[in-house]
Design a protein around this motif. Structure first.
Motif, PDB file in Angstrom:
ATOM      1  N   ILE A   5       0.817  -1.210   0.000  1.00 13.52           N
ATOM      2  CA  ILE A   5       0.000   0.000   0.000  1.00 13.52           C
ATOM      3  C   ILE A   5       0.854   1.265   0.000  1.00 13.52           C
ATOM      4  O   ILE A   5       0.527   2.243  -0.653  1.00 13.52           O
ATOM      5  N   ASN A   6       1.968   1.270   0.728  1.00 13.13           N
ATOM      6  CA  ASN A   6       2.766   2.485   0.905  1.00 13.13           C
ATOM      7  C   ASN A   6       3.797   2.732  -0.191  1.00 13.13           C
ATOM      8  O   ASN A   6       4.549   3.692  -0.099  1.00 13.13           O
ATOM      9  N   LYS A   7       3.849   1.887  -1.218  1.00 17.89           N
ATOM     10  CA  LYS A   7       4.813   2.067  -2.303  1.00 17.89           C
ATOM     11  C   LYS A   7       4.126   2.626  -3.540  1.00 17.89           C
ATOM     12  O   LYS A   7       2.957   2.319  -3.797  1.00 17.89           O
ATOM     13  N   PRO A   8       4.838   3.428  -4.340  1.00 20.85           N
ATOM     14  CA  PRO A   8       4.247   3.919  -5.580  1.00 20.85           C
ATOM     15  C   PRO A   8       3.963   2.771  -6.554  1.00 20.85           C
ATOM     16  O   PRO A   8       4.629   1.735  -6.499  1.00 20.85           O
ATOM     17  N   ARG A  61      -4.737   4.752  -3.061  1.00 20.80           N
ATOM     18  CA  ARG A  61      -5.513   5.513  -2.073  1.00 20.80           C
ATOM     19  C   ARG A  61      -6.398   4.605  -1.235  1.00 20.80           C
ATOM     20  O   ARG A  61      -6.628   4.870  -0.064  1.00 20.80           O
ATOM     21  N   SER A  62      -6.938   3.547  -1.828  1.00 19.80           N
ATOM     22  CA  SER A  62      -7.743   2.607  -1.047  1.00 19.80           C
ATOM     23  C   SER A  62      -7.714   1.235  -1.696  1.00 19.80           C
ATOM     24  O   SER A  62      -7.517   1.110  -2.897  1.00 19.80           O
ATOM     25  N   ALA A  63      -7.894   0.231  -0.862  1.00 19.25           N
ATOM     26  CA  ALA A  63      -7.964  -1.157  -1.313  1.00 19.25           C
ATOM     27  C   ALA A  63      -9.114  -1.820  -0.570  1.00 19.25           C
ATOM     28  O   ALA A  63      -9.093  -1.917   0.651  1.00 19.25           O
ATOM     29  N   LYS A  64     -10.125  -2.239  -1.314  1.00 18.49           N
ATOM     30  CA  LYS A  64     -11.295  -2.875  -0.711  1.00 18.49           C
ATOM     31  C   LYS A  64     -11.434  -4.279  -1.274  1.00 18.49           C
ATOM     32  O   LYS A  64     -11.283  -4.487  -2.474  1.00 18.49           O
ATOM     33  N   ARG A  65     -11.743  -5.228  -0.390  1.00 21.25           N
ATOM     34  CA  ARG A  65     -11.955  -6.601  -0.815  1.00 21.25           C
ATOM     35  C   ARG A  65     -13.372  -6.999  -0.456  1.00 21.25           C
ATOM     36  O   ARG A  65     -13.806  -6.830   0.678  1.00 21.25           O
ATOM     37  N   GLN A  66     -14.102  -7.527  -1.448  1.00 21.69           N
ATOM     38  CA  GLN A  66     -15.471  -7.953  -1.205  1.00 21.69           C
ATOM     39  C   GLN A  66     -15.735  -9.200  -2.035  1.00 21.69           C
ATOM     40  O   GLN A  66     -15.577  -9.174  -3.259  1.00 21.69           O
ATOM     41  N   GLN A  67     -16.110 -10.282  -1.387  1.00 19.14           N
ATOM     42  CA  GLN A  67     -16.417 -11.561  -2.020  1.00 19.14           C
ATOM     43  C   GLN A  67     -15.285 -12.038  -2.924  1.00 19.14           C
ATOM     44  O   GLN A  67     -15.502 -12.507  -4.035  1.00 19.14           O
ATOM     45  N   ILE A  70      -6.391   4.130  -7.374  1.00 21.16           N
ATOM     46  CA  ILE A  70      -5.036   4.650  -7.527  1.00 21.16           C
ATOM     47  C   ILE A  70      -5.113   6.089  -7.983  1.00 21.16           C
ATOM     48  O   ILE A  70      -5.807   6.404  -8.949  1.00 21.16           O
ATOM     49  N   GLU A  71      -4.410   6.968  -7.258  1.00 19.82           N
ATOM     50  CA  GLU A  71      -4.390   8.392  -7.604  1.00 19.82           C
ATOM     51  C   GLU A  71      -3.182   8.675  -8.489  1.00 19.82           C
ATOM     52  O   GLU A  71      -2.047   8.409  -8.103  1.00 19.82           O
ATOM     53  N   VAL A  72      -3.450   9.193  -9.691  1.00 21.21           N
ATOM     54  CA  VAL A  72      -2.414   9.479 -10.677  1.00 21.21           C
ATOM     55  C   VAL A  72      -2.356  10.982 -10.894  1.00 21.21           C
ATOM     56  O   VAL A  72      -3.391  11.641 -11.009  1.00 21.21           O
ATOM     57  N   GLU A  73      -1.135  11.534 -10.937  1.00 16.20           N
ATOM     58  CA  GLU A  73      -0.968  12.962 -11.210  1.00 16.20           C
ATOM     59  C   GLU A  73      -1.370  13.276 -12.649  1.00 16.20           C
ATOM     60  O   GLU A  73      -1.010  12.547 -13.559  1.00 16.20           O
ATOM     61  N   GLY A  74      -2.105  14.343 -12.856  1.00 20.06           N
ATOM     62  CA  GLY A  74      -2.496  14.777 -14.201  1.00 20.06           C
ATOM     63  C   GLY A  74      -3.641  13.947 -14.757  1.00 20.06           C
ATOM     64  O   GLY A  74      -4.298  13.180 -14.058  1.00 20.06           O
ATOM     65  N   ALA A  75      -3.845  14.101 -16.051  1.00 18.11           N
ATOM     66  CA  ALA A  75      -4.924  13.389 -16.731  1.00 18.11           C
ATOM     67  C   ALA A  75      -4.501  11.956 -17.035  1.00 18.11           C
ATOM     68  O   ALA A  75      -3.354  11.698 -17.375  1.00 18.11           O
ATOM     69  N   PHE A  76      -5.422  11.025 -16.889  1.00 21.34           N
ATOM     70  CA  PHE A  76      -5.168   9.620 -17.182  1.00 21.34           C
ATOM     71  C   PHE A  76      -5.877   9.295 -18.484  1.00 21.34           C
ATOM     72  O   PHE A  76      -7.092   9.425 -18.589  1.00 21.34           O
ATOM     73  N   GLY A 134      -6.509  18.416 -11.171  1.00 22.46           N
ATOM     74  CA  GLY A 134      -5.156  18.079 -11.600  1.00 22.46           C
ATOM     75  C   GLY A 134      -4.726  16.656 -11.309  1.00 22.46           C
ATOM     76  O   GLY A 134      -3.581  16.293 -11.519  1.00 22.46           O
ATOM     77  N   LYS A 135      -5.648  15.826 -10.810  1.00 23.81           N
ATOM     78  CA  LYS A 135      -5.350  14.436 -10.508  1.00 23.81           C
ATOM     79  C   LYS A 135      -6.468  13.560 -11.040  1.00 23.81           C
ATOM     80  O   LYS A 135      -7.584  14.015 -11.236  1.00 23.81           O
ATOM     81  N   SER A 136      -6.146  12.309 -11.263  1.00 24.41           N
ATOM     82  CA  SER A 136      -7.145  11.335 -11.698  1.00 24.41           C
ATOM     83  C   SER A 136      -7.153  10.169 -10.728  1.00 24.41           C
ATOM     84  O   SER A 136      -6.103   9.742 -10.257  1.00 24.41           O
ATOM     85  N   GLN A 137      -8.343   9.675 -10.427  1.00 23.43           N
ATOM     86  CA  GLN A 137      -8.470   8.487  -9.597  1.00 23.43           C
ATOM     87  C   GLN A 137      -8.921   7.347 -10.495  1.00 23.43           C
ATOM     88  O   GLN A 137      -9.968   7.415 -11.126  1.00 23.43           O
ATOM     89  N   VAL A 138      -8.097   6.309 -10.548  1.00 27.21           N
ATOM     90  CA  VAL A 138      -8.327   5.165 -11.420  1.00 27.21           C
ATOM     91  C   VAL A 138      -8.738   3.984 -10.563  1.00 27.21           C
ATOM     92  O   VAL A 138      -8.014   3.602  -9.635  1.00 27.21           O
ATOM     93  N   SER A 139      -9.906   3.401 -10.850  1.00 29.80           N
ATOM     94  CA  SER A 139     -10.375   2.216 -10.125  1.00 29.80           C
ATOM     95  C   SER A 139     -10.067   0.984 -10.954  1.00 29.80           C
ATOM     96  O   SER A 139     -10.437   0.898 -12.121  1.00 29.80           O
ATOM     97  N   VAL A 140      -9.381   0.022 -10.336  1.00 31.99           N
ATOM     98  CA  VAL A 140      -8.997  -1.221 -10.994  1.00 31.99           C
ATOM     99  C   VAL A 140      -9.556  -2.382 -10.185  1.00 31.99           C
ATOM    100  O   VAL A 140      -9.379  -2.440  -8.970  1.00 31.99           O
ATOM    101  N   VAL A 141     -10.232  -3.312 -10.858  1.00 31.72           N
ATOM    102  CA  VAL A 141     -10.809  -4.485 -10.211  1.00 31.72           C
ATOM    103  C   VAL A 141      -9.914  -5.678 -10.503  1.00 31.72           C
ATOM    104  O   VAL A 141      -9.603  -5.979 -11.658  1.00 31.72           O
ATOM    105  N   ILE A 142      -9.493  -6.364  -9.431  1.00 30.51           N
ATOM    106  CA  ILE A 142      -8.624  -7.535  -9.546  1.00 30.51           C
ATOM    107  C   ILE A 142      -9.420  -8.749  -9.084  1.00 30.51           C
ATOM    108  O   ILE A 142      -9.814  -8.831  -7.925  1.00 30.51           O
ATOM    109  N   GLU A 143      -9.669  -9.669  -9.998  1.00 32.93           N
ATOM    110  CA  GLU A 143     -10.485 -10.835  -9.673  1.00 32.93           C
ATOM    111  C   GLU A 143      -9.666 -12.007  -9.146  1.00 32.93           C
ATOM    112  O   GLU A 143     -10.210 -12.915  -8.541  1.00 32.93           O
ATOM    113  N   ALA A 144      -8.369 -12.002  -9.369  1.00 33.02           N
ATOM    114  CA  ALA A 144      -7.512 -13.084  -8.872  1.00 33.02           C
ATOM    115  C   ALA A 144      -7.192 -12.853  -7.395  1.00 33.02           C
ATOM    116  O   ALA A 144      -7.343 -11.743  -6.881  1.00 33.02           O
ATOM    117  N   ALA A 145      -6.742 -13.894  -6.736  1.00 30.04           N
ATOM    118  CA  ALA A 145      -6.370 -13.779  -5.326  1.00 30.04           C
ATOM    119  C   ALA A 145      -5.191 -12.817  -5.178  1.00 30.04           C
ATOM    120  O   ALA A 145      -4.225 -12.882  -5.931  1.00 30.04           O
TER     121      ALA A 145
END
Length: 121
Positions: free
Chosen positions: A4-7, A33-39, A46-52, A101-112
């Motif tokens: 969590i604490n690494k870029p 910025r956050s990691a949520k696990r559900q089912q 992930i917060e990215v500087e500038g436009a994504f 000036g920042k973008s928040q990118v949501s990524v869904v990971i289905e693997a363990a």
């Protein structure tokens, strides 16, 4: 393991590539910025500087890499330590929220996945 604490660096599957000529292109770098696990499914924001901007709109696969993690050992080159980016997860792009000036990118990971807060050097 995802730290969590690494870029993190985000990569996209290259346009026009196949499994024969794999090409992952970097498209952003930021912090988790956050990691949520559900089912059994993990969602990272992930917060990215500038436009994504994703160039390959036909494929929504995202690879997440961190320095010194995954299968990327530390390499000593010319008397100093150089850290390589190693893959820690592969997921699907869920959403992009841009603003201030920042973008928040949501990524869904289905693997363990394993997520930790400690930084090992």
């Amino acid at each position: 393991m995802i730290r969590i604490n690494k870029p993190v660096q985000l990569l996209e599957w290259g346009e026009g590539t196949s499994t024969i000529n794999q090409n992952w292109n970097p498209i952003g770098q930021g912090k988790i910025r956050s990691a949520k696990r559900q089912q059994g499914i993990t969602e990272l924001v992930i917060e990215v500087e500038g436009a994504f901007e994703k160039k390959n709109l036909a494929d929504n696969s995202i690879k997440i890499a961190q320095q010194g993690e995954g299968m990327a050992p530390y390499a000593i080159k010319w008397g100093r330590v150089k850290t390589r980016w190693g893959e820690v997860a592969t997921g699907k792009l869920k959403a992009i929220n841009a603003g201030a000036g920042k973008s928040q990118v949501s990524v869904v990971i289905e693997a363990a996945t394993k997520i930790g807060k400690a930084i090992l050097t």
